[in-house]
Scaffold this active site. Structure first.
Site, PDB file in Angstrom:
ATOM      1  N   HIS A   1       0.851  -1.198   0.000  1.00  0.00           N
ATOM      2  CA  HIS A   1       0.000   0.000   0.000  1.00  0.00           C
ATOM      3  C   HIS A   1       0.879   1.238   0.000  1.00  0.00           C
ATOM      4  O   HIS A   1       2.102   1.151   0.106  1.00  0.00           O
ATOM      5  CB  HIS A   1      -1.011  -0.029   1.144  1.00  0.00           C
ATOM      6  CG  HIS A   1      -0.441   0.046   2.534  1.00  0.00           C
ATOM      7  ND1 HIS A   1       0.364  -0.932   3.069  1.00  0.00           N
ATOM      8  CD2 HIS A   1      -0.572   0.990   3.511  1.00  0.00           C
ATOM      9  CE1 HIS A   1       0.694  -0.597   4.310  1.00  0.00           C
ATOM     10  NE2 HIS A   1       0.152   0.577   4.594  1.00  0.00           N
TER      11      HIS A   1
ATOM     12  N   ASP B   1      -0.246  -3.959   6.188  1.00  0.00           N
ATOM     13  CA  ASP B   1      -0.869  -3.453   7.421  1.00  0.00           C
ATOM     14  C   ASP B   1      -2.329  -3.886   7.518  1.00  0.00           C
ATOM     15  O   ASP B   1      -3.135  -3.217   8.167  1.00  0.00           O
ATOM     16  CB  ASP B   1      -0.796  -1.914   7.463  1.00  0.00           C
ATOM     17  CG  ASP B   1       0.612  -1.419   7.745  1.00  0.00           C
ATOM     18  OD1 ASP B   1       1.518  -2.243   7.948  1.00  0.00           O
ATOM     19  OD2 ASP B   1       0.794  -0.178   7.769  1.00  0.00           O
TER      20      ASP B   1
ATOM     21  N   HIS C   1       4.649  -4.881  10.255  1.00  0.00           N
ATOM     22  CA  HIS C   1       5.221  -4.302  11.481  1.00  0.00           C
ATOM     23  C   HIS C   1       5.468  -5.352  12.553  1.00  0.00           C
ATOM     24  O   HIS C   1       4.761  -6.360  12.619  1.00  0.00           O
ATOM     25  CB  HIS C   1       4.263  -3.259  12.081  1.00  0.00           C
ATOM     26  CG  HIS C   1       4.125  -2.006  11.283  1.00  0.00           C
ATOM     27  ND1 HIS C   1       4.869  -0.883  11.537  1.00  0.00           N
ATOM     28  CD2 HIS C   1       3.323  -1.706  10.235  1.00  0.00           C
ATOM     29  CE1 HIS C   1       4.525   0.078  10.672  1.00  0.00           C
ATOM     30  NE2 HIS C   1       3.584  -0.402   9.867  1.00  0.00           N
TER      31      HIS C   1
ATOM     32  N   HIS D   1       1.329   3.903   2.022  1.00  0.00           N
ATOM     33  CA  HIS D   1       1.813   4.657   3.178  1.00  0.00           C
ATOM     34  C   HIS D   1       3.333   4.812   3.159  1.00  0.00           C
ATOM     35  O   HIS D   1       4.049   3.897   2.737  1.00  0.00           O
ATOM     36  CB  HIS D   1       1.377   3.996   4.484  1.00  0.00           C
ATOM     37  CG  HIS D   1      -0.055   4.280   4.832  1.00  0.00           C
ATOM     38  ND1 HIS D   1      -0.787   3.486   5.682  1.00  0.00           N
ATOM     39  CD2 HIS D   1      -0.886   5.291   4.433  1.00  0.00           C
ATOM     40  CE1 HIS D   1      -2.011   3.993   5.801  1.00  0.00           C
ATOM     41  NE2 HIS D   1      -2.102   5.069   5.044  1.00  0.00           N
TER      42      HIS D   1
ATOM     43  N   ASP E   1       5.612   4.586   5.321  1.00  0.00           N
ATOM     44  CA  ASP E   1       6.452   3.574   5.966  1.00  0.00           C
ATOM     45  C   ASP E   1       6.429   2.232   5.208  1.00  0.00           C
ATOM     46  O   ASP E   1       6.863   1.200   5.742  1.00  0.00           O
ATOM     47  CB  ASP E   1       6.047   3.376   7.441  1.00  0.00           C
ATOM     48  CG  ASP E   1       4.617   2.907   7.597  1.00  0.00           C
ATOM     49  OD1 ASP E   1       3.720   3.474   6.944  1.00  0.00           O
ATOM     50  OD2 ASP E   1       4.394   1.953   8.369  1.00  0.00           O
ATOM     51  N   HIS E   2       5.964   2.269   3.963  1.00  0.00           N
ATOM     52  CA  HIS E   2       6.016   1.070   3.103  1.00  0.00           C
ATOM     53  C   HIS E   2       6.628   1.371   1.733  1.00  0.00           C
ATOM     54  O   HIS E   2       7.069   0.461   1.045  1.00  0.00           O
ATOM     55  CB  HIS E   2       4.614   0.448   2.964  1.00  0.00           C
ATOM     56  CG  HIS E   2       4.076   0.008   4.292  1.00  0.00           C
ATOM     57  ND1 HIS E   2       4.050  -1.312   4.685  1.00  0.00           N
ATOM     58  CD2 HIS E   2       3.627   0.725   5.354  1.00  0.00           C
ATOM     59  CE1 HIS E   2       3.595  -1.376   5.938  1.00  0.00           C
ATOM     60  NE2 HIS E   2       3.334  -0.157   6.356  1.00  0.00           N
TER      61      HIS E   2
ATOM     62  N   HIS F   1      -7.598  -0.827   5.603  1.00  0.00           N
ATOM     63  CA  HIS F   1      -6.544   0.048   6.147  1.00  0.00           C
ATOM     64  C   HIS F   1      -6.359   1.229   5.193  1.00  0.00           C
ATOM     65  O   HIS F   1      -6.364   2.382   5.600  1.00  0.00           O
ATOM     66  CB  HIS F   1      -5.266  -0.769   6.290  1.00  0.00           C
ATOM     67  CG  HIS F   1      -4.077   0.002   6.784  1.00  0.00           C
ATOM     68  ND1 HIS F   1      -3.980   0.486   8.062  1.00  0.00           N
ATOM     69  CD2 HIS F   1      -2.925   0.376   6.154  1.00  0.00           C
ATOM     70  CE1 HIS F   1      -2.817   1.127   8.201  1.00  0.00           C
ATOM     71  NE2 HIS F   1      -2.164   1.067   7.067  1.00  0.00           N
TER      72      HIS F   1
HETATM   73 FE    FE Z   1       2.618   0.687   8.171  1.00  0.00          FE
HETATM   74 ZN    ZN Z   2      -0.053   1.536   6.568  1.00  0.00          ZN
END
Ligand code: FE
Ligand code: ZN
Length: 253
Positions: free
Chosen positions: A54, A131, A169, A56, A58-59, A112
């Site tokens: 996805h 996530d 995560h 985001h 942090d990905h 999400h």
């Molecule tokens: Fe994440």
């Molecule tokens: Zn995420």
């Protein structure tokens, strides 16, 4: 197929997928480039593909730097191509795509985010769940509805029980505290928690989990369990109502 978790940022995992047969290498969800590059250099590997579950930060944070450095191709969901930086290969729901000598299938799992996908290697029994499904938890619902998230989790729940779950995560230990607070008599959960604590005290990852473990221990997969329903005082509620309650409680846990 060799899969190596690379800890990134505070609690993210990027995953290196190394196909020893075709020598094709990919990375799933590189939140940052530096630890991925360090690993590839150490192992003397190239990088062919970057796979994003996805959009985001942090990905996808490492996408462009890695793409530039290795001339790697970025793979993501067709409907999210405006939000995946550098995307080259846009795949659709249920599409199968060749990764070296393996084949992966896209499973669309919104909730999400509205563009979230799972990379599922059916023959290898491996699922990258980003996530959406965590070990002993699930992602927050940022863009979708409770119904979407619930049905996405059920899509994963219906995969073969020996599927290995690689999530985005390292939240497992914290998630386990929420599970045990409402499912305190679950013996399988108690023993999984011991295993998790041992791994974390040795600074080892708790991933991969197995789908079997998640079905038996992850409270978000146990919305029909009588003990869980009774500790929520929701004996007469439907599974989706239980799920909504659990998600709300977890948001404030
Ligand atoms: Fe994440
Ligand atoms: Zn995420």
């Amino acid at each position: 197929m060799q899969i190596i978790p690379i800890p990134c940022l505070t609690d993210n995992y990027a995953y290196i997928i190394n196909d020893n047969i075709s020598k094709i290498v990919g990375v799933v969800d590189p939140s940052e480039a530096t630890p991925v590059i360090a690993f590839l250099k150490k192992k003397n590997l190239q990088l062919n593909y970057i796979l994003n579950t996805h959009h985001h930060f942090d990905h996808i944070g490492g996408n462009l730097e890695l793409k530039k450095m290795y001339n790697a191709k970025i793979v993501g969901f067709e409907k999210d191509k405006k939000r995946i930086p550098g995307i080259d290969i846009a795949l659709t729901d249920n599409e199968c795509w060749k990764f070296g000598s393996f084949e992966l299938k896209i499973i669309y799992i919104p909730g999400h985010t509205l563009g979230h996908i799972c990379f599922y290697f059916e023959n290898e029994k491996v699922a990258f769940t980003g996530d959406t499904l965590f070990s002993l938890g699930c992602g927050r619902i940022f863009e979708g509805t409770y119904e979407q998230m619930f049905s996405s989790l059920n899509k994963i729940k219906n995969l073969p029980k020996d599927t290995k779950i690689y999530c985005g995560h390292e939240y497992t230990e914290k998630n386990s505290e929420f599970c045990i607070s409402l499912d305190s008599r679950n013996k399988k959960l108690i023993s999984k928690i011991n295993d998790i604590k041992l791994k974390r005290s040795n600074n080892l990852p708790t991933v991969p989990s197995s789908l079997k473990d998640e079905i038996e221990c992850n409270i978000f997969f146990r919305c029909e369990d009588e003990q869980v329903k009774s500790s929520l005082k929701m004996k007469n509620n439907t599974p989706i109502e239980v799920f909504m309650k659990l998600r709300d409680l977890k948001d404030n846990f």
